[in-house]
Design a protein around this motif. Structure first.
Motif, PDB file in Angstrom:
ATOM      1  N   GLY A 137      -2.419   3.842   9.946  1.00 22.10           N
ATOM      2  CA  GLY A 137      -2.411   2.405   9.726  1.00 22.10           C
ATOM      3  C   GLY A 137      -2.650   2.113   8.258  1.00 22.10           C
ATOM      4  O   GLY A 137      -2.781   3.038   7.441  1.00 22.10           O
ATOM      5  N   GLU A 138      -2.724   0.823   7.913  1.00 21.27           N
ATOM      6  CA  GLU A 138      -2.865   0.443   6.513  1.00 21.27           C
ATOM      7  C   GLU A 138      -4.158   0.995   5.893  1.00 21.27           C
ATOM      8  O   GLU A 138      -4.145   1.549   4.799  1.00 21.27           O
ATOM      9  CB  GLU A 138      -2.810  -1.087   6.389  1.00 21.27           C
ATOM     10  CG  GLU A 138      -2.716  -1.604   4.969  1.00 21.27           C
ATOM     11  CD  GLU A 138      -1.523  -1.019   4.213  1.00 21.27           C
ATOM     12  OE1 GLU A 138      -0.486  -0.748   4.836  1.00 21.27           O
ATOM     13  OE2 GLU A 138      -1.653  -0.810   2.991  1.00 21.27           O
ATOM     14  N   ASP A 139      -5.265   0.843   6.608  1.00 18.34           N
ATOM     15  CA  ASP A 139      -6.549   1.294   6.064  1.00 18.34           C
ATOM     16  C   ASP A 139      -6.568   2.806   5.819  1.00 18.34           C
ATOM     17  O   ASP A 139      -7.007   3.265   4.765  1.00 18.34           O
ATOM     18  CB  ASP A 139      -7.692   0.916   7.018  1.00 18.34           C
ATOM     19  CG  ASP A 139      -8.118  -0.536   6.820  1.00 18.34           C
ATOM     20  OD1 ASP A 139      -7.565  -1.196   5.917  1.00 18.34           O
ATOM     21  OD2 ASP A 139      -8.991  -1.006   7.576  1.00 18.34           O
ATOM     22  N   ARG A 192       3.452  -6.181   4.709  1.00 16.93           N
ATOM     23  CA  ARG A 192       2.307  -6.461   3.849  1.00 16.93           C
ATOM     24  C   ARG A 192       2.385  -5.756   2.511  1.00 16.93           C
ATOM     25  O   ARG A 192       1.878  -6.242   1.525  1.00 16.93           O
ATOM     26  CB  ARG A 192       1.026  -6.044   4.566  1.00 16.93           C
ATOM     27  CG  ARG A 192       0.574  -7.049   5.614  1.00 16.93           C
ATOM     28  CD  ARG A 192      -0.632  -6.538   6.362  1.00 16.93           C
ATOM     29  NE  ARG A 192      -1.679  -6.102   5.446  1.00 16.93           N
ATOM     30  CZ  ARG A 192      -2.758  -5.451   5.823  1.00 16.93           C
ATOM     31  NH1 ARG A 192      -2.939  -5.161   7.074  1.00 16.93           N
ATOM     32  NH2 ARG A 192      -3.655  -5.075   4.928  1.00 16.93           N
ATOM     33  N   ASP A 193       2.990  -4.575   2.524  1.00 14.06           N
ATOM     34  CA  ASP A 193       3.016  -3.806   1.273  1.00 14.06           C
ATOM     35  C   ASP A 193       4.029  -4.395   0.301  1.00 14.06           C
ATOM     36  O   ASP A 193       5.115  -4.797   0.696  1.00 14.06           O
ATOM     37  CB  ASP A 193       3.385  -2.347   1.564  1.00 14.06           C
ATOM     38  CG  ASP A 193       2.273  -1.643   2.314  1.00 14.06           C
ATOM     39  OD1 ASP A 193       1.295  -2.327   2.663  1.00 14.06           O
ATOM     40  OD2 ASP A 193       2.386  -0.438   2.547  1.00 14.06           O
ATOM     41  N   ALA A 194       3.657  -4.407  -0.958  1.00 12.12           N
ATOM     42  CA  ALA A 194       4.529  -5.006  -1.958  1.00 12.12           C
ATOM     43  C   ALA A 194       5.685  -4.087  -2.337  1.00 12.12           C
ATOM     44  O   ALA A 194       6.763  -4.549  -2.659  1.00 12.12           O
ATOM     45  CB  ALA A 194       3.718  -5.348  -3.196  1.00 12.12           C
ATOM     46  N   LEU A 239       2.970   8.593  -1.504  1.00 10.85           N
ATOM     47  CA  LEU A 239       1.877   9.280  -0.803  1.00 10.85           C
ATOM     48  C   LEU A 239       1.282   8.336   0.248  1.00 10.85           C
ATOM     49  O   LEU A 239       0.981   8.744   1.371  1.00 10.85           O
ATOM     50  CB  LEU A 239       0.806   9.706  -1.814  1.00 10.85           C
ATOM     51  CG  LEU A 239      -0.310  10.623  -1.303  1.00 10.85           C
ATOM     52  CD1 LEU A 239       0.239  11.931  -0.759  1.00 10.85           C
ATOM     53  CD2 LEU A 239      -1.322  10.908  -2.417  1.00 10.85           C
ATOM     54  N   HIS A 240       1.148   7.075  -0.141  1.00  9.07           N
ATOM     55  CA  HIS A 240       0.668   6.047   0.785  1.00  9.07           C
ATOM     56  C   HIS A 240       1.655   5.884   1.955  1.00  9.07           C
ATOM     57  O   HIS A 240       1.250   5.869   3.122  1.00  9.07           O
ATOM     58  CB  HIS A 240       0.507   4.726   0.006  1.00  9.07           C
ATOM     59  CG  HIS A 240       0.121   3.551   0.855  1.00  9.07           C
ATOM     60  ND1 HIS A 240      -1.168   3.068   0.909  1.00  9.07           N
ATOM     61  CD2 HIS A 240       0.858   2.752   1.673  1.00  9.07           C
ATOM     62  CE1 HIS A 240      -1.209   2.024   1.738  1.00  9.07           C
ATOM     63  NE2 HIS A 240       0.006   1.813   2.205  1.00  9.07           N
ATOM     64  N   GLU A 241       2.932   5.810   1.623  1.00 12.39           N
ATOM     65  CA  GLU A 241       3.946   5.640   2.680  1.00 12.39           C
ATOM     66  C   GLU A 241       4.016   6.869   3.587  1.00 12.39           C
ATOM     67  O   GLU A 241       4.267   6.741   4.784  1.00 12.39           O
ATOM     68  CB  GLU A 241       5.329   5.367   2.071  1.00 12.39           C
ATOM     69  CG  GLU A 241       5.422   4.080   1.271  1.00 12.39           C
ATOM     70  CD  GLU A 241       4.879   2.853   2.002  1.00 12.39           C
ATOM     71  OE1 GLU A 241       5.196   2.682   3.190  1.00 12.39           O
ATOM     72  OE2 GLU A 241       4.130   2.077   1.382  1.00 12.39           O
ATOM     73  N   ALA A 242       3.783   8.051   3.004  1.00 13.39           N
ATOM     74  CA  ALA A 242       3.791   9.278   3.823  1.00 13.39           C
ATOM     75  C   ALA A 242       2.703   9.200   4.884  1.00 13.39           C
ATOM     76  O   ALA A 242       2.882   9.697   6.006  1.00 13.39           O
ATOM     77  CB  ALA A 242       3.597  10.504   2.944  1.00 13.39           C
ATOM     78  N   GLY A 243       1.582   8.556   4.551  1.00 16.15           N
ATOM     79  CA  GLY A 243       0.523   8.339   5.543  1.00 16.15           C
ATOM     80  C   GLY A 243       1.056   7.539   6.712  1.00 16.15           C
ATOM     81  O   GLY A 243       0.854   7.902   7.881  1.00 16.15           O
ATOM     82  N   HIS A 244       1.783   6.459   6.415  1.00 15.27           N
ATOM     83  CA  HIS A 244       2.372   5.641   7.486  1.00 15.27           C
ATOM     84  C   HIS A 244       3.382   6.455   8.296  1.00 15.27           C
ATOM     85  O   HIS A 244       3.485   6.302   9.504  1.00 15.27           O
ATOM     86  CB  HIS A 244       3.087   4.414   6.898  1.00 15.27           C
ATOM     87  CG  HIS A 244       2.145   3.401   6.312  1.00 15.27           C
ATOM     88  ND1 HIS A 244       0.992   3.000   6.937  1.00 15.27           N
ATOM     89  CD2 HIS A 244       2.201   2.694   5.152  1.00 15.27           C
ATOM     90  CE1 HIS A 244       0.376   2.096   6.189  1.00 15.27           C
ATOM     91  NE2 HIS A 244       1.080   1.897   5.099  1.00 15.27           N
ATOM     92  N   LEU A 245       4.143   7.307   7.614  1.00 16.44           N
ATOM     93  CA  LEU A 245       5.152   8.123   8.306  1.00 16.44           C
ATOM     94  C   LEU A 245       4.501   9.087   9.289  1.00 16.44           C
ATOM     95  O   LEU A 245       5.137   9.561  10.230  1.00 16.44           O
ATOM     96  CB  LEU A 245       5.994   8.904   7.287  1.00 16.44           C
ATOM     97  CG  LEU A 245       6.952   8.068   6.434  1.00 16.44           C
ATOM     98  CD1 LEU A 245       7.525   8.904   5.296  1.00 16.44           C
ATOM     99  CD2 LEU A 245       8.082   7.491   7.280  1.00 16.44           C
TER     100      LEU A 245
HETATM  101 ZN   LIG Z   1       0.775   0.521   3.618  1.00 18.40          ZN
END
Ligand SMILES: [Zn+2]
Length: 200
Positions: free
Chosen positions: A146-148, A102-104, A136-142
């Motif tokens: 989840g996306e939200d 989903r992420d661009a 920083l966003h991707e680190a959250g996923h790591l």
């Molecule tokens: Zn994401």
């Protein structure tokens, strides 16, 4: 058993050694299960790497600069995970191809800590700080977000990162992120005189 009968006591003592083999059997099974799981995860991890390409040297440099921004702004945990535990790829592995993404700008395979960075990650952000916002966003996923959760935490911490409205409000990354965050978390945009401005 509390019986006074010596034969009964003897029976108990004799029974004791026989209790050990099942325990050893359980440990053996547990070792086997843990070993097999580890091997399966390792095969999966390696398959993610062999079905994708690594970064070019100039791309690697851009990633390092963005991580350095995170470090400078005090995002030490995120910087550590990105720098030490993650592997960056430039093309989709089989998993990404299978599920789509989903992420661009990037896709992350948790818990394998594989981050795929698409050409947009290198071309669209206007500077290292904006690339740091994406990381920083991707680190959250790591870390399992989840996306939200990743969207919300990045938007809340953009001020600390220095990714602020006065400097970035006209960029494509800002515009897309704001629209997405606003649609998912309207409560974050109920401030200001008009009651529709960003609260963070
Ligand atoms: Zn994401």
């Amino acid at each position: 058993m509390t019986g006074e009968d010596p034969t009964e006591q003897q029976l108990d003592q004799e029974a004791a050694p026989e209790a050990s083999p099942p325990k050893r059997g359980f440990l053996k099974r547990l070792t086997w299960v843990v070993g097999a799981t580890f091997l399966a995860l390792l095969i999966c991890y390696v398959s993610l790497l062999v079905t994708s390409d690594g970064l070019q040297p100039d791309q690697r440099e851009q990633v390092q600069k963005a991580i350095a921004v995170l470090e400078q702004q005090g995002f030490n945990r995120e910087a550590f995970i990105l720098k030490r535990l993650s592997v960056f790829r430039s093309t989709d592995n089989w998993w990404n191809r299978y599920i789509g993404h989903r992420d661009a700008y990037a896709a992350t395979n948790f818990p394998f800590e594989v981050v795929t960075l698409y050409p947009e990650f290198f071309d669209v952000p206007v500077d290292d700080k904006e690339r740091a916002a994406v990381l920083l966003h991707e680190a959250g996923h790591l870390m399992g977000d989840g996306e939200d959760a990743a969207l919300e935490s990045t938007w809340r911490r953009k001020q600390r990162l220095g990714w602020t409205v006065d400097r970035y409000h006209q960029t494509r990354v800002w515009d897309a992120t704001e629209k997405l965050t606003r649609s998912r978390f309207p409560y974050m945009f109920q401030c200001g005189a008009d009651g529709q401005s960003d609260c963070f």
